[in-house]
Design a protein around this motif. Structure first.
Motif, short mmCIF file in Angstrom:
data_model
loop_
_atom_site.label_atom_id
_atom_site.label_comp_id
_atom_site.label_asym_id
_atom_site.label_seq_id
_atom_site.Cartn_x
_atom_site.Cartn_y
_atom_site.Cartn_z
N ALA A 198 0.83 -1.19 0.00
CA ALA A 198 0.00 0.00 0.00
C ALA A 198 0.87 1.25 0.00
N GLN A 199 0.33 2.29 -0.59
CA GLN A 199 1.01 3.59 -0.63
C GLN A 199 0.86 4.31 0.71
N LEU A 200 1.57 5.42 0.85
CA LEU A 200 1.37 6.30 2.00
C LEU A 200 -0.08 6.73 2.04
N TYR A 201 -0.64 6.82 3.22
CA TYR A 201 -1.98 7.37 3.33
C TYR A 201 -1.84 8.79 3.89
N SER A 202 -2.23 9.78 3.08
CA SER A 202 -2.10 11.17 3.52
C SER A 202 -3.46 11.69 3.91
#
Length: 286
Positions: A70-74
């Motif tokens: 998963a990508q960074l969650y911003s």
DNA sequence: CCCATCAGAGCATGCGTTAG
DNA sequence: CTAACGCATGCTCTGATGGG
């Protein structure tokens, strides 16, 4: 589980002070005014208002790719300072990559399971001889075992299995939070830092072995400056919904001169503004 | 239906008590 | 005195359950 030789861990990871440090701040932090001390704990607003546990299991699944990464969650949120100014904050949550049985890493974000474990660890920290606080270096360490966490959870009616506790601790130590205030980076780190765990082999070699972890600087700073509020932690753990817990924490930190005659009110629009993560993600989405 | 959670069996260790 | 036993603690694993 990755098998790391003890020696390499020692090099890479900070160790707690070898001797217990007598600290007035810590003594004050661990003293409570209550009929039943097992029900109360401390909350630290600076740390608490950083939203970190708002994703649910389903939302995590959607964020993961087919490989389980998963990508960074911003996420952006607002904080009101002492003077009533609203400051824009944002946070990047880097998920913890945890090795699965197939040998590949799978991404996990902190969830409500981790929130509860964090509260339990803070409670264990206030027990004399399990918490270590170094006021000069501004570091706070907690010593614990899986069973201490499990027993405490069981007493409070939210029992977890060892495997779940283990997983939660791994997520808490491996995820990375980056917090920005007004575009400036103010904090990078995980929820539990320098976590030194005890696996089965080590446990069998020494049954007294305890896990050790360091709390984020916000907590240590709060211990030093006594910027913490006592709250009914048993009730907090009894709250099922994230939103309930969020409102409860907010009340604790805002309702300063609490008594029967005094009221505290807040608006729904305020909730939308400050609790954006919790409300929009888990409640407003169909 | 899937996945997180739950229930419970199993195994190792240590400690205090008691029968022989 | 000591072996044996019960009991508590710490941790792992597997299959069942139930909510979103």
């Amino acid at each position: 589980m990755t098998v790391i030789k003890k020696k390499s861990v020692k090099k890479a990871v900070k160790k707690p002070p070898s001797k217990a440090i007598k600290s007035l701040q810590y003594d004050l932090f661990s003293q409570f005014l209550a009929k039943d001390e097992s029900e109360v704990s401390n909350t630290v607003e600076y740390w608490e208002r950083i939203p970190k546990y708002f994703l649910s299991a389903q939302e995590q699944n959607k964020l993961r790719t087919a490989e389980g990464l998963a990508q960074l969650y911003s996420y952006e949120y607002k904080v009101k300072d002492k003077h009533g100014n609203i400051l824009p904050y944002s946070i990047d949550i880097q998920p913890a990559l945890i090795k699965q049985s197939d040998g590949k890493g799978k991404a996990f974000f902190p969830t409500k399971a981790e929130e509860i474990i964090e509260e339990v660890l803070k409670k264990i920290f206030t027990e004399q001889n399990l918490g270590v606080h170094d006021p000069r270096k501004v570091e706070s360490w907690v010593k614990f075992s899986y069973s201490m966490i499990r027993r405490e959870l069981k007493n409070k009616g939210c029992e977890r299995k060892y495997s779940q506790i283990k997983h939660s601790l791994e997520v808490m130590s491996k995820c990375v939070l980056t917090v920005y205030e007004d575009g400036k980076e103010i904090y990078i780190g995980s929820i539990l830092q320098d976590y030194c765990s005890v696996d089965r082999a080590e446990y069998l070699a020494d049954t007294e072995a305890l896990h050790v972890a360091r709390f984020p600087i916000f907590i240590s700073h709060a211990v030093n400056t006594l910027q913490a509020r006592q709250f009914n932690y048993a009730r907090f753990l009894g709250c099922e919904e994230q939103l309930t817990r969020w409102i409860y924490k907010r009340l604790i930190n805002r309702f300063v001169n609490a008594n029967y005659m005094n009221t505290y009110h807040f608006l729904y629009s305020d909730m939308i503004l400050y609790s954006k993560g919790i409300l929009t993600i888990s409640m407003l989405k169909p």
